[in-house]
Design an enzyme around this catalytic site. Structure first.
Site, PDB file in Angstrom:
ATOM      1  N   SER A   1     -23.788  23.035  53.780  1.00 35.35           N
ATOM      2  CA  SER A   1     -24.472  23.672  52.659  1.00 35.35           C
ATOM      3  C   SER A   1     -25.969  23.353  52.698  1.00 35.35           C
ATOM      4  O   SER A   1     -26.609  23.134  51.667  1.00 35.35           O
ATOM      5  CB  SER A   1     -23.879  23.218  51.317  1.00 35.35           C
ATOM      6  OG  SER A   1     -24.237  24.106  50.284  1.00 35.35           O
TER       7      SER A   1
ATOM      8  N   SER B   1     -24.252  26.604  45.155  1.00 36.73           N
ATOM      9  CA  SER B   1     -24.269  27.012  46.567  1.00 36.73           C
ATOM     10  C   SER B   1     -23.288  28.122  46.898  1.00 36.73           C
ATOM     11  O   SER B   1     -23.303  28.618  48.034  1.00 36.73           O
ATOM     12  CB  SER B   1     -23.976  25.797  47.464  1.00 36.73           C
ATOM     13  OG  SER B   1     -25.080  24.924  47.481  1.00 36.73           O
TER      14      SER B   1
ATOM     15  N   LYS C   1     -24.725  31.156  48.429  1.00 41.63           N
ATOM     16  CA  LYS C   1     -24.959  31.258  49.865  1.00 41.63           C
ATOM     17  C   LYS C   1     -24.045  32.309  50.510  1.00 41.63           C
ATOM     18  O   LYS C   1     -24.339  32.790  51.615  1.00 41.63           O
ATOM     19  CB  LYS C   1     -24.757  29.902  50.530  1.00 41.63           C
ATOM     20  CG  LYS C   1     -25.850  28.877  50.235  1.00 41.63           C
ATOM     21  CD  LYS C   1     -25.580  27.578  50.983  1.00 41.63           C
ATOM     22  CE  LYS C   1     -26.747  26.585  50.867  1.00 41.63           C
ATOM     23  NZ  LYS C   1     -26.868  25.996  49.520  1.00 41.63           N
TER      24      LYS C   1
END
Length: 501
Positions: A183, A125, A128
């Site tokens: 997330s 993640s 991101k």
């Protein structure tokens, strides 16, 4: 393969396979000075050589950059620990199990120490950050968007979710809190569809990575979900966080610890519920001066973390990838930050964080514009430069004389009738009788006058205000005077010839 986030239940995490790769990064915006080369010491006993460690999944999708073209400096392409201490410099933390890590100064961009900085590994993640840096500037934070069912249809199994409900409106700022705090892959997918779809967003993220000179990164999914070939590096993740933190909204979202998130709609009362979400970054609020940025975890990449910290007017960026244990990612990141603050001014940089590549300035190219109102077209301007004022005057005078003569001849042959209006150039000059000018001239033809009324303006040949008006009278007087003089001279000559001595 399933994907789990740090906030998945303990029971769900207990049955997962052993993590084969992990990433941790703590980062902040920084400048990029020239790289500094310093001798490389032998690797720390606490930092095993990559050759003795098992290869991380996904590493085969890309190789570390060639030494001759390493972004940020040649030493950042080496596998061993890179550090160049001066006298009095503190020792690096005794235990650093991260397969790849980097710590840099945010203000100067100097990399203080690193290991395998360009090694491609699954980013989880932390990718991101690149998604937010790419998409966040495109939408006003107060914009509302109603989520369609199709926008939540392609979420991977085991994805971390913030809890978005279909057919309900959400503000953009709520969606971004879902991305940074929880997330939430569902929030990423909704924003991606708002941006034109998953494929379009992935392509834009790859373009953004290229502009940032993040050459180790290959984007396959916008949220960092495990996909074959999707990799990044400690160096690239640091660049993403550095670029993102220059956006005030990005910085605000990643520093938010808790927030209220819109819930489902109560069909009985018609009221919309809400619930609390908390940032899953375990150092936020615990490590002094921590700004953010992003953490993550997948079964393939292991623990991941990105953030930045500020102390005594100095900001550091740190990235750690693939520690031996998931919980170690925060400990090792914090230990590197402590070392970086203590090593201020006591180590030589081993590389640098590069700046974003800028596109060529389009304004430098010459622009072709239409001529402004009242300005002669380019062809006429060129002719004007060639003839000069005298040439144009002679041309106009000759044209007027020719037209006046032709008019007199026509008047003698037939009864006088109204002469058609003559196109004129700006300033009242008649159109030159040359066909090569005609296509370029915007003629000005006054409106016709009523029968029996005198024409107004420079319109008719011979009119009071036309080119043949005062000019004709002047020419007529000159011609008559010349005729009288000629007749007088001719008569005198004849008289002299007729006399005899």
């Amino acid at each position: 393969m399933q994907q789990r986030s740090p906030h998945v239940s303990r029971r769900a995490r207990a049955g997962r396979p052993a993590a084969a790769g992990a990433v941790a990064v703590l980062v902040l915006a920084a400048g990029a000075p020239a790289a500094f080369s310093a001798p490389s010491p032998s690797p720390s006993p606490s930092s095993p050589s990559p050759s003795s460690a098992p290869a991380a999944p996904g590493a085969g999708a890309g190789a570390a950059q060639d030494a001759a073209a390493v972004v940020g400096g040649e030493r950042l392409g080496r596998p061993a620990v890179q550090v160049a201490p001066r006298t009095g410099a503190p020792e690096l933390p005794a235990v650093l199990t991260g397969r790849s890590w980097l710590i840099a100064d945010a203000a100067t961009g100097e990399v203080l120490a690193a290991r395998n900085a360009h090694l491609p590994l699954p980013p989880a993640s932390t990718l991101k950050m690149l998604f937010a840096d790419t998409v966040l500037p495109k939408f006003d934070r107060t914009l509302e968007h109603r989520v369609a069912p199709a926008e939540l249809a392609a979420l991977g199994a085991g994805s971390s979710l913030v809890g978005i409900k279909e057919n309900l409106p959400y503000r953009v700022e709520d969606l971004w809190r879902g991305v940074f705090l929880a997330s939430g892959n569902d929030a990423v997918h909704v924003l991606s569809h708002m941006n034109g779809g998953l494929a379009r967003t992935v392509a834009q993220m790859q373009e953004r990575a290229t502009a940032l000179q993040a050459r180790d990164t290959r984007v396959v999914s916008p949220e960092g979900y495990d996909q074959d070939g999707q990799v990044s590096s400690a160096y690239d993740l640091t660049l993403f966080a550095r670029a993102g933190l220059r956006n005030p909204d990005f910085r605000s979202y990643c520093a938010t610890r808790t927030a209220r998130f819109p819930g489902a709609l109560d069909k009985t009362t018609g009221q919309r519920s809400a619930f609390d979400i908390a940032n899953t970054d375990r150092l936020l609020g615990k490590y002094p001066g921590l700004i953010g940025v992003k953490n993550g975890y997948t079964t393939n990449a292991g623990a991941t973390f990105t953030g930045a910290a500020e102390r005594d007017g100095r900001t550091l960026l740190v990235t750690v990838m693939h520690p031996e244990q998931q919980s170690k990612v925060y400990d090792e990141a914090a230990a590197l930050l402590d070392w970086g603050f203590a090593a201020a001014g006591k180590v030589e940089p081993v590389g640098r964080l590069v700046e974003e590549e800028t596109a060529p300035d389009a304004s430098a190219a010459p622009a072709t514009e239409a001529p402004a109102s009242g300005v002669l077209p380019h062809a006429i301007q060129q002719a004007d430069h060639a003839l000069g004022p005298t040439g144009w005057t002679a041309l106009a005078f000759g044209t007027a004389l020719a037209l006046w003569t032709a008019g007199r001849l026509r008047t003698r042959r037939r009864p006088h009738t109204a002469t058609p209006a003559l196109p004129v150039l700006p300033g009242g000059l008649p159109v030159p009788p040359r066909p090569d000018y005609a296509p370029h001239i915007a003629y000005s033809v006054p409106a016709r006058t009523a029968p029996g009324t005198a024409p107004r303006g420079a319109t008719a040949v011979g009119g009071a205000t036309a080119v043949g008006g005062s000019t004709r009278r002047r020419l007529t007087r000159h011609a008559r005077s010349l005729a009288r003089t000629t007749r007088a001279r001719f008569g005198a000559t004849t008289t002299r010839r007729g006399r005899r001595p």
